[in-house]
Enzyme design. Structure first.
Site, short mmCIF file in Angstrom:
data_model
loop_
_atom_site.label_atom_id
_atom_site.label_comp_id
_atom_site.label_asym_id
_atom_site.label_seq_id
_atom_site.Cartn_x
_atom_site.Cartn_y
_atom_site.Cartn_z
N GLU A 185 0.73 -1.29 0.17
CA GLU A 185 0.14 0.21 0.32
C GLU A 185 1.11 1.18 -0.31
OE1 GLU A 185 -3.65 1.97 2.26
OE2 GLU A 185 -3.07 0.34 2.90
N GLU A 282 -12.18 2.36 3.79
CA GLU A 282 -10.84 2.27 4.81
C GLU A 282 -11.14 4.28 5.00
OE1 GLU A 282 -7.07 1.37 5.89
OE2 GLU A 282 -6.72 2.63 3.97
#
Length: 306
Positions: A185, A282
Site C-alpha cells: 500500500e 477504509e
C-alpha cells in the site's frame, strides 16, 4: 480507532460474550430491507455501522450482509482473540461474505526497517508474515496488507529498493504455498510523511521485481489522489499488479460523494475491467450517529449506480 473500541471494552472480561449474537439485532426496519445488489465488492469495517447494528461485532457483520455488502475488511484482525476470529469467519461464511485485508505485520511509521536491510528487521517481518498465514487460513483471507515502512536517510534510494525487494521475495516464498497475496500500500506524504512507498508506479516497479503472484498492489484511491492524482490512467497503467482497492474521498477521508473524487466514474472503470476483487471502505463517516451511517449506505448505492 472505532473498530478497536469494542474489543477494549469487552474482550478483557469475556471473549464468549463478544462473539455470541445478541439475537434481536438493533437494526430497526433497515435490517429487514431488501439487499441492495451492488455491482462491486465493497467492504465495510467494524464500527462503521455500530449505531444501527449495535456494538457486537457479529451483529455488525450480519447488518453489513443484510444491506447487500458481500465483503468485509479489518486492519486489526490479527490482534483479535482466536475465538473471535473463528466466530467472525463463521458468520462471513454463513452470510456469503469474503474477507478482505488485514495488516500482516508491525508498520514502522517513524524509523526505517525493511529499507535498512538489517537482518533483525527482516527476521521480525518474516516471522510476522508466517504468523499472519495462520490468521489468514483461520478467517479465509486471501489478501494481507504490507507497508514497507520509513525511509532510510542513510541509504540511496536504489539500495533501499533492493532491500525492500529482497524482504518481499522472502515473504512471497512463505505466502505462495498458501495462495495468500500480500498487497503493498503506497501512502500519501501528507498524512504519512517519510514513508518509503508513496506512488503507484513505485509499487508497480517493486512488484515486477519481486515477480510473485503473492506480491501485488493495494491501490488506495484516497492516498493516490493526494500523492499523484490522474487516477484512472494510473490505475490502468498499474492494472496488471493491482489485487485490491481501498477508498475514501478527499478532502476528509470520508465516504464517496463528500469530496472531489468522482467515484462513480472510477468504479465504472474498475467494473468495466471485470475486477472481481474487493474494494475496502477504509474511511470515516462524514456524519455522526445513525444518520451518518445511513448516509454511507446511500453514498455507495449512488456511486454504484452506473
Amino acid at each position: 480507532m472505532q473498530r478497536r473500541k469494542f474489543l477494549q471494552n469487552t474482550i478483557a472480561t469475556s471473549v464468549g460474550a463478544s462473539v455470541l449474537p445478541t439475537g434481536a439485532f438493533a437494526f430497526s426496519n433497515l435490517g429487514k430491507a431488501k439487499k441492495y445488489p451492488y455491482q462491486l465488492k465493497y467492504a465495510p469495517h467494524i464500527g462503521m455501522f455500530k449505531n444501527l447494528a449495535g456494538e457486537n461485532v457479529l451483529d455488525q457483520l450480519n447488518f453489513m450482509a443484510d444491506q447487500g455488502f458481500t465483503a468485509f475488511e479489518d486492519n486489526e484482525m490479527r490482534k483479535r482473540p482466536v475465538a473471535e476470529q473463528e466466530a467472525m469467519a463463521k458468520v462471513m461464511q454463513d452470510r456469503g461474505m469474503e474477507m478482505g485485508v488485514f495488516v500482516a505485520h508491525t508498520i514502522y511509521w517513524k524509523e526505517p526497517n525493511l529499507t535498512s536491510g538489517k537482518k533483525e528487521y527482516r527476521d521480525e517481518f518474516l516471522k510476522e508474515i508466517e504468523a499472519s498465514v495462520e490468521v489468514a487460513k483461520r478467517i479465509n483471507a486471501k489478501w494481507t496488507t504490507v507497508v514497507p515502512g520509513f525511509v532510510d536517510l542513510h541509504l540511496e534510494h536504489g539500495y533501499q529498493t533492493a532491500n525492500v525487494v529482497e524482504s518481499l521475495k522472502q515473504a512471497a516464498a512463505i505466502l505462495e504455498p498458501h495462495g495468500i497475496t500480500m498487497v503493498l500500500e503506497p501512502l500519501n506524504f501528507r498524512d504519512h510523511p517519510g514513508l518509503f512507498l508513496k506512488k503507484s508506479a513505485q509499487a508497480f516497479e517493486i512488484c515486477k521485481a519481486v515477480g510473485s503472484p503473492s506480491c501485488k498492489i493495494l491501490f488506495d484511491i484516497y492516498h493516490q489522489q493526494i500523492t499523484e492524482g490522474n487516477l484512472i490512467p494510473n490505475i490502468e497503467a498499474s492494472w496488471d499488479e493491482i489485487a485490491y482497492f481501498q477508498m475514501g474521498d478527499n478532502p476528509g477521508r470520508k465516504e464517496p460523494t463528500t469530496g472531489e473524487i468522482n467515484y462513480k466514474n472510477i468504479f465504472k472503470y474498475i467494473h468495466g475491467r471485470r475486477f472481481n476483487g474487493i474494494l475496502g471502505m477504509e474511511h470515516g463517516n462524514s456524519q455522526s450517529g445513525k444518520e451518518g451511517e445511513l448516509a454511507v449506505i446511500k453514498a455507495y448505492q449512488e456511486v454504484d449506480n452506473f
